[in-house]
Structures are given as C-alpha cells and as structure tokens.
Motif scaffolding. Structure first.
Motif, PDB file in Angstrom:
ATOM      1  N   ASN A 571     -49.422 -15.545 -10.498  1.00  0.00           N
ATOM      2  CA  ASN A 571     -49.210 -16.549 -11.546  1.00  0.00           C
ATOM      3  C   ASN A 571     -47.792 -16.457 -12.098  1.00  0.00           C
ATOM      4  OD1 ASN A 571     -51.614 -17.893 -11.546  1.00  0.00           O
ATOM      5  ND2 ASN A 571     -52.566 -16.635 -13.137  1.00  0.00           N
ATOM      6  N   ASP A 604     -43.719 -11.538 -17.506  1.00  0.00           N
ATOM      7  CA  ASP A 604     -42.689 -12.181 -16.687  1.00  0.00           C
ATOM      8  C   ASP A 604     -41.682 -12.848 -17.602  1.00  0.00           C
ATOM      9  OD1 ASP A 604     -43.332 -15.138 -17.161  1.00  0.00           O
ATOM     10  OD2 ASP A 604     -45.282 -14.402 -16.455  1.00  0.00           O
ATOM     11  N   GLY A 608     -43.280 -19.079 -20.050  1.00  0.00           N
ATOM     12  CA  GLY A 608     -44.331 -18.764 -21.011  1.00  0.00           C
ATOM     13  C   GLY A 608     -45.428 -19.817 -20.987  1.00  0.00           C
ATOM     14  N   PHE A 622     -59.398 -24.479 -14.830  1.00  0.00           N
ATOM     15  CA  PHE A 622     -58.276 -25.001 -15.608  1.00  0.00           C
ATOM     16  C   PHE A 622     -56.976 -24.646 -14.897  1.00  0.00           C
ATOM     17  CE2 PHE A 622     -54.752 -24.476 -18.498  1.00  0.00           C
ATOM     18  CZ  PHE A 622     -54.734 -25.725 -19.095  1.00  0.00           C
ATOM     19  N   VAL A 631     -56.236 -23.653  -8.094  1.00  0.00           N
ATOM     20  CA  VAL A 631     -57.644 -24.049  -8.231  1.00  0.00           C
ATOM     21  C   VAL A 631     -58.157 -23.717  -9.630  1.00  0.00           C
ATOM     22  CG1 VAL A 631     -58.593 -24.166  -5.917  1.00  0.00           C
ATOM     23  CG2 VAL A 631     -58.157 -21.943  -6.953  1.00  0.00           C
ATOM     24  N   GLY A 632     -57.347 -22.975 -10.400  1.00  0.00           N
ATOM     25  CA  GLY A 632     -57.755 -22.677 -11.766  1.00  0.00           C
ATOM     26  C   GLY A 632     -58.821 -21.610 -11.870  1.00  0.00           C
ATOM     27  N   LEU A 633     -58.919 -20.748 -10.854  1.00  0.00           N
ATOM     28  CA  LEU A 633     -59.947 -19.703 -10.923  1.00  0.00           C
ATOM     29  C   LEU A 633     -59.359 -18.321 -11.161  1.00  0.00           C
ATOM     30  CD1 LEU A 633     -62.481 -20.698  -8.152  1.00  0.00           C
ATOM     31  CD2 LEU A 633     -62.817 -20.699 -10.614  1.00  0.00           C
ATOM     32  N   ALA A 636     -59.830 -17.007 -14.711  1.00  0.00           N
ATOM     33  CA  ALA A 636     -61.258 -16.942 -15.059  1.00  0.00           C
ATOM     34  C   ALA A 636     -61.914 -15.766 -14.342  1.00  0.00           C
ATOM     35  CB  ALA A 636     -61.941 -18.247 -14.681  1.00  0.00           C
TER      36      ALA A 636
HETATM   37  P1  ADP Z   1     -54.231 -21.352 -11.083  1.00  0.00           P
HETATM   38  O1  ADP Z   1     -53.221 -20.271 -10.864  1.00  0.00           O
HETATM   39  O2  ADP Z   1     -55.002 -21.705  -9.863  1.00  0.00           O
HETATM   40  O3  ADP Z   1     -53.700 -22.544 -11.796  1.00  0.00           O
HETATM   41  P2  ADP Z   1     -55.244 -19.576 -13.085  1.00  0.00           P
HETATM   42  O4  ADP Z   1     -56.570 -19.476 -13.717  1.00  0.00           O
HETATM   43  O5  ADP Z   1     -54.733 -18.339 -12.440  1.00  0.00           O
HETATM   44  O6  ADP Z   1     -55.339 -20.745 -12.049  1.00  0.00           O
HETATM   45  O7  ADP Z   1     -54.196 -20.054 -14.147  1.00  0.00           O
HETATM   46  C1  ADP Z   1     -54.473 -21.141 -14.985  1.00  0.00           C
HETATM   47  C2  ADP Z   1     -53.214 -21.719 -15.614  1.00  0.00           C
HETATM   48  O8  ADP Z   1     -52.668 -20.781 -16.552  1.00  0.00           O
HETATM   49  C3  ADP Z   1     -52.074 -21.996 -14.666  1.00  0.00           C
HETATM   50  O9  ADP Z   1     -52.242 -23.232 -14.019  1.00  0.00           O
HETATM   51  C4  ADP Z   1     -50.874 -21.984 -15.598  1.00  0.00           C
HETATM   52  O10 ADP Z   1     -50.751 -23.215 -16.288  1.00  0.00           O
HETATM   53  C5  ADP Z   1     -51.253 -20.953 -16.648  1.00  0.00           C
HETATM   54  N1  ADP Z   1     -50.595 -19.649 -16.429  1.00  0.00           N
HETATM   55  C6  ADP Z   1     -51.150 -18.570 -15.848  1.00  0.00           C
HETATM   56  N2  ADP Z   1     -50.267 -17.538 -15.798  1.00  0.00           N
HETATM   57  C7  ADP Z   1     -49.127 -17.983 -16.358  1.00  0.00           C
HETATM   58  C8  ADP Z   1     -47.823 -17.378 -16.619  1.00  0.00           C
HETATM   59  N3  ADP Z   1     -47.548 -16.117 -16.263  1.00  0.00           N
HETATM   60  N4  ADP Z   1     -46.896 -18.155 -17.240  1.00  0.00           N
HETATM   61  C9  ADP Z   1     -47.178 -19.429 -17.601  1.00  0.00           C
HETATM   62  N5  ADP Z   1     -48.369 -20.047 -17.389  1.00  0.00           N
HETATM   63  C10 ADP Z   1     -49.327 -19.333 -16.775  1.00  0.00           C
END
Ligand code: ADP
Length: 679
Positions: A571, A604, A608, A622, A631-633, A636
């Motif tokens: 991420n 990171d 943000g 989400f 996929v938003g998993l 979660a």
């Molecule tokens: P995916 O990576 O498939 O989108 P995640 O559940 O891992 O699903 O993440 C959900 C959402 O959270 C991401 O689409 C992003 O918008 C946000 N997000 C996650 N990690 C970060 C991060 N390190 N910095 C900014 N936004 C993040």
C-alpha cells in the motif's frame, strides 16, 4: 408544675416518634426505588449482551453467505447456521430482487426500498436493518403477511458483485427469550431500534411490535443519544425505565417496571408504619420489635422473589439455543450452562478452572485473570479447543461481571462458535495472499536474476581458467587453484541465496496451520521486507527495518503477520508511486511498548490518507485505486489477522505520509512462566 413537665415530656416523646416515623417512611420509599433501579439496570445489561451476541451471529451468517456466494456456492439451508434467529437468507441482484433463497417461495420478491439498498452499498461492512414488517418471510403476499400475525426484521449487506445478501430476522425469538425472564412479573423487556420502533417486547405491559414510541411520553427524539440511562426518574412518571444501546448494532434494550408496582410495597409498609405509630402513641412500645420482625420477614420474601426472577431470567438466556452460555460464580463454578457450552468445552459442569488449564484449550488464562483481578466490566476473547488431528474450534466469548444487588456477583459468558466464519476469513486471506504473490513475482524474478548473474560470471571465469590451463602448451600444474576455489565458493553462496529467496516465498504462500508459536517480531519484519525490497527498489522506493537492538518475542503465526507487513508495504508503494513520485522511503519499526506489548510501525512518506477516508480504510472492498489495481481487501484482511492474533491494527495521526500501527501482546516472560499468570 409537675403536670407541665409531664405534658412537655409527652409532647417531646410524641414529636420524636413522629420524626422517626417520617424518616422510616422516607427511607422505605427510597430503598424500594433504589432496589427497583438496580434490578432493571442488571436485567437491561444481560438482555443487551444477549442482543449483541445474537446480532453478531446474524451478521456472521450473512457474511458467510456472501463469501460462499463469491465462491460460487449458493447459500442453502445447510449453510445456514441458525434458523431460530434467522428465518430466511436470500441473495438479491443489484436491483434488489431475490434471485436465490433458503425459501424458494421468496424468489422474485423485492423486499427492500431503494434507500436501504443505497445505504448497504455505501457501507458494505455494516448490516443495514430495514423497518419491522408484518409477515413470516420475504415472499409473503401482503394479505398473508397481515394474517400471519408475525413480524420480520429485514437485514441487508452488499456483495462485491453489486448484489446483496439479506436475512429475515425473527423478532419472536427475542420475545420468547424475554418472556421466559419476565412472564410472572410486571417487568417488561423490549428491543427497540434507535428510532424507538418496537422490534420485540414481552412481560408486564408488552409494547406492540412495529409501533414507534418516538414522541410519546416519556420518550422524545433524543433519548437514545447516550449509551444507557434512566427514563422516568421524576415523580410524575408512571414507569421506571432503563435502556442500554447495543454495541455496534442500532438497537436498544429497554426494561421497565410500573412505579405503582414498586411503590405498592412501600405503601403497605407505610400503612404498617402508621399503625405502628398509633400503637406507639398508646405506649405499646413492646410491639415495635415484633413489627420490625415482620418487616424483615417481608423484605426476605421480596428478596427471594427478586432472586428467583433473576435466576429465571438468567436461565432463559442460558437456554437460548443460538449461543454457548454459562453463568459462573466468581470462583468459576458453573451455576448453569447450556448444552452447547458443555459439549463444546467437553466438560460436564463443576468448576471450569481445570477445563481452562487443559492442554487442548488455549486462551483460558484470560478468563482466569479476569476473575482473579475482580474486574467488574466486560471483555471479549477467544478460546481455541484442539479436536485432534490439527483440527481446532474457535469459540468467541464475551465475559461480563455482573453485580446482582441481592444474590451476589456472577460472571456471565455468552459466546458462539466462530470456527466456520474464521475458516472462510482465512480462505479469503489466503486467496488475497496469492494475488499479492502474483504481484510480487516480477520483483522476485529480478531478485533471483542477481545471484544467477553472479553464478554465471563465476562459472564462465572458472571455465576460462580451466581452458587456459589445459590448452596444448599450457601447464596444468600452473592452474591457479585458489582462484578456482574462490569462484566455486561464490557459486555456492549465490545458490544458497537464491534458494533462501525461493524457500521463503514458498513458506509465505502456504496457509498457516497449528498453534501460534513465539517468534521474534524483528526477524518477522526483516523476512517480510526481504520479500518486497526488490520490487520497491525498482520504483525508486527504499524500505528499511529499524533495529531495536533486542529480540521482541510475540506469540503469532509468523506468516500471517508477514502478510500484514507485506500488505502495508505494498500500500505504501502504491501511495508513493501513485503520487507521481520517483523516490520514497518506507520504514518498518518494531519496538517494545508499555504493558509488555510489542508495536510494529509501518510508515511511508507518501501523500497520507485524507481525513474523509480515515474511517473507511478498514472496510472490506473499500479502495481508491483504479479498477483492476485495488480490490480493497488488503487492510480489511490485515485488520482481521491482527485482531484474531489478539492485537490491533490502526492508522495513527502521525504525518506527513501514512503510519500504520500493529500492536501485539508480547510474550517475553510468559514463555518461561506459562500457566501461572504472574506479573
Ligand atoms: P487496496 O490496496 O486494494 O485499495 P486496501 O484495503 O489495502 O485495499 O486499502 C484501502 C485504501 O486505503 C486504498 O485504496 C488507499 O486509498 C488507502 N491506503 C492504504 N494504505 C495507504 C497509505 N499508506 N497511504 C495512503 N492511502 C492508503
């Protein structure tokens, strides 16, 4: 003179009797009220625990159906865990029409309004409850529904494919449980929605299902804004009412008793006291003690009566078929437990202390500690019971310390078997991991290329040397032996390196099995980072593990926590590169925290997380990433993994960039002194 003194004396004596009378009357009144408040507060607490567990189990059934649906296994009666609370589970298409159901007669019905569908789509992690409607099932024709004199509470969650899973909750289930508790008293117990619509009700003066109490005295629009509270404290109120809102679900349990019933006893006491006063006035002071005796007898009777209500009510909850329940004394003797509780823990009553210490049961020390520390609150925890051959049952419990005004303190355990839900969760996590592995494959190929190149070079040079030495005219004796040895050594080292990369990837791809073991969190961080380093480097992103300078032991499935760190790192990669940047840094910081906890921070220097998204990050499905990318998993699943390991995963407020915090309970000391729960 003498006569004056006599009159004054008599007046003084009378005055003091009158004041004693007044105090008695006043105290009797407040005692009766205080006792009644205590009583209904406790009943509301127990009923609320029960409601919470029941809704959790409904939610679990729906999530399971949703999962099975994504796996192409349609929900049918065999997949439905509990038919006492849920009458029907149905699969809806995107327009809200039932396409499959555990009751085929419902196919084609459209039980939800567009607003419900919208709400469910907006919050796929929440169960959306619609209004209580007449009828037994989703497919009832309107006239049959009216005739059935039954109600159903429709619930809905969104599926990733755009459709929905719906459950028809049976409100009668709650009514039945409550009736067992309140049948013979004037106490009434009800379950309401947050907007005060009656879902179930029973007892003294049951409220009509489906009607709204909003706006009717003593209710007004804002009564359920707080978690719990009293209604009807003013003298004019006709009922004493106590409510408590259900955690995580939009419901309220409400217990009420008519003020007249509480005060009836007090009135009869007052009459008793008045006659007492009259007797005293006549100088029959002797009778005082006798009346006092009668009063005491009456109070004992009342207490016995109240105790029996309480026990009956508790028994009703215990005998509720959907859950595993038990009432324990504070020294862990089973007072009552239902059959599923006894069967699941493989015991037959008595004291559960030894059961919790059994080798096939893990997680029991939490209960022992809870009881030992006399913490008068509630706690959720898991018990894992080994069934042999690597098969485990996971039982999730809520343990509550109840202070009963009249019968002493009890521990109430309400739980459910979560094995199937966890298994589906694990299957989901496993398939998500395979996706991640696929994503990592390019990085890995690059990483393997390096040792292969070194091996090739070393082999070529060795070969050249050999060719030179054995060429006609060359002197085999002059072969640079040391040089050749070094070349071969280099080849061996690089082969080992490549093998360890492949080996680790193989372990990472596996599903975890068996019990969690103590591992060093620092090493886990390094292993996880090794899996993704190369891939991040190709995008100009550095990833570092900060060394805390000591081992940090935690009891976890190492590959699961590795998976979480890999998810967070991926991420971070997407956040940095999605921001159009060509360099960036990801930091992984394992460290010791307060109370023997171990914390791993993954941060990171990307853009943000916008404030508006913070609350939604951990929702399944989400994502802000383009179709085909996210996929938003990830979050979660990571959240579920860390929670199931007894820890927590949160997004901190630290910026700029995003910092995720994994908190785990350490096991530095506990490994040596296992079982004694010291410190
Ligand atoms: P995916 O990576 O498939 O989108 P995640 O559940 O891992 O699903 O993440 C959900 C959402 O959270 C991401 O689409 C992003 O918008 C946000 N997000 C996650 N990690 C970060 C991060 N390190 N910095 C900014 N936004 C993040």
């Amino acid at each position: 003179m003498k006569r004056h003194a006599l009159v004054a004396g008599t007046v003084a004596i009378l005055a003091s009797f009158v004041s004693v009378f007044a105090v008695q009357v006043y105290q009797g009144h407040s005692r009766a009220l205080a006792g009644a408040w205590d009583f209904i507060t406790v009943i509301a607490q127990v009923a609320n625990d029960h409601a919470f567990r029941s809704f959790e189990s409904v939610k679990a059934s729906m999530e399971q159906a949703r999962f099975l649906e994504t796996q192409g296994l349609p929900a049918d009666e065999n997949n439905m865990s509990d038919s006492t609370i849920v009458r029907e589970i149905a699969v809806l298409d995107a327009a809200g029409s039932i396409v499959r159901s555990t009751l085929p007669s419902s196919i084609g019905a459209r039980p939800f309004a567009e607003t419900d569908l919208k709400r469910a789509r907006a919050q796929p992690d929440l169960v959306v409850f619609s209004t209580v409607t007449p009828g037994r099932t989703f497919g009832d024709a309107p006239q049959d529904a009216q005739r059935s004199q039954r109600y159903l509470l429709p619930a809905l969650i969104a599926s990733p494919d755009g459709g929905f899973i719906a459950a028809a909750i049976n409100p009668d289930y709650f009514t039945q449980v409550y009736s067992l508790g309140a049948a013979t008293t004037e106490v009434s117990i009800s379950l309401l929605t947050l907007s005060a619509v009656v879902v179930a009700s029973s007892g003294g003066s049951p409220l009509e299902v489906g009607i709204s109490l909003n706006g009717k005295p003593p209710f007004n629009g804002s009564v359920f804004d707080t978690q719990s509270g009293r209604i009807g404290e003013s003298v004019e109120a006709t009922d004493l009412v106590f409510f408590r809102t259900t955690p995580l679900f939009p419901f309220v349990t409400l217990v009420s008793v008519p003020r007249a019933a509480v005060l009836a006893e007090w009135r009869s006491q007052t009459i008793l006291l008045s006659s007492l006063l009259a007797l005293v006035m006549l100088g029959a002071g002797m009778l005082l003690r006798q009346v006092d005796l009668r009063q005491r007898q009456q109070r004992q009777l009342e207490e016995a009566e109240r105790t029996s209500h309480m026990t009956r009510f508790l028994s009703a909850i215990v005998d509720a078929p959907s859950s595993l329940t038990a009432i324990l004394t504070t020294d862990l003797n089973i007072v009552r437990a239902n059959d599923s509780f006894l069967a699941n823990l493989d015991c037959s009553g008595g004291n559960i202390g030894p059961v919790l210490k059994r080798r096939d049961v893990s997680g029991g020390t939490r209960i022992l500690k809870f009881a030992e520390q006399r913490r008068q609150d509630a706690e959720d925890f898991d018990l894992t019971v080994s069934r042999g051959n690597g098969v485990f049952s996971i039982l999730r419990f809520r343990l509550t310390w109840h202070v009963f005004p009249d019968i002493g303190d009890y521990l109430v355990l309400v739980g459910q078997d979560e094995t199937r839900r966890r298994a589906t969760e694990m299957a989901l996590a496993q398939s998500a991991k395979l996706i991640t592995l696929g994503e990592m494959a390019t990085g890995m190929a690059h990483e393997l290329n390096q040792p292969l190149n070194v091996i090739k070079m070393a082999a070529q040079i060795t070969q050249l040397e050999l060719d030179d030495a054995t060429a006609p005219g060359g002197a085999a004796a002059e072969m640079p032996v040391d040089y050749l040895r070094r070349g071969l050594q280099q080849i061996t080292t690089q082969v080992d390196r490549a093998a360890s990369i492949i080996e680790h990837m193989r372990i990472f791809g596996r599903a975890p099995s068996g019990q969690a073991q103590p591992v060093d969190a620092v090493q886990v961080c390094r292993d996880a980072v090794n899996l993704v380093r190369e891939q991040l480097r190709s995008l100009g992103i550095a990833i570092v593990v900060e060394d805390p300078g000591e081992e940090l032991l935690v009891r976890i499935h190492r590959i699961l926590i590795e998976q979480v760190i890999v998810n967070l790192a991926m991420n971070a990669r997407d956040a940095i590169s999605g921001d159009g940047r060509s360099t960036g840094t990801v930091r992984v910081r394992p460290q010791r925290a307060a109370d023997g906890k171990v914390v791993i921070l993954v941060s990171d220097d990307g853009p943000g997380v916008p404030a508006a998204l913070r609350n939604r990050l951990f929702e399944p499905f989400f994502t802000t990433k383009p179709v085909g990318k996210g996929v938003g998993l990830g979050l979660a699943i990571s959240f579920g993994i860390v929670r199931d390991s007894g820890g927590s995963l949160t997004l901190t407020d630290d910026g700029p960039g995003a910092t995720f915090r994994i908190e785990l309970s350490g096991c530095g000391q506990a490994v040596e002194h296992n079982g004694h729960g010291g410190g």
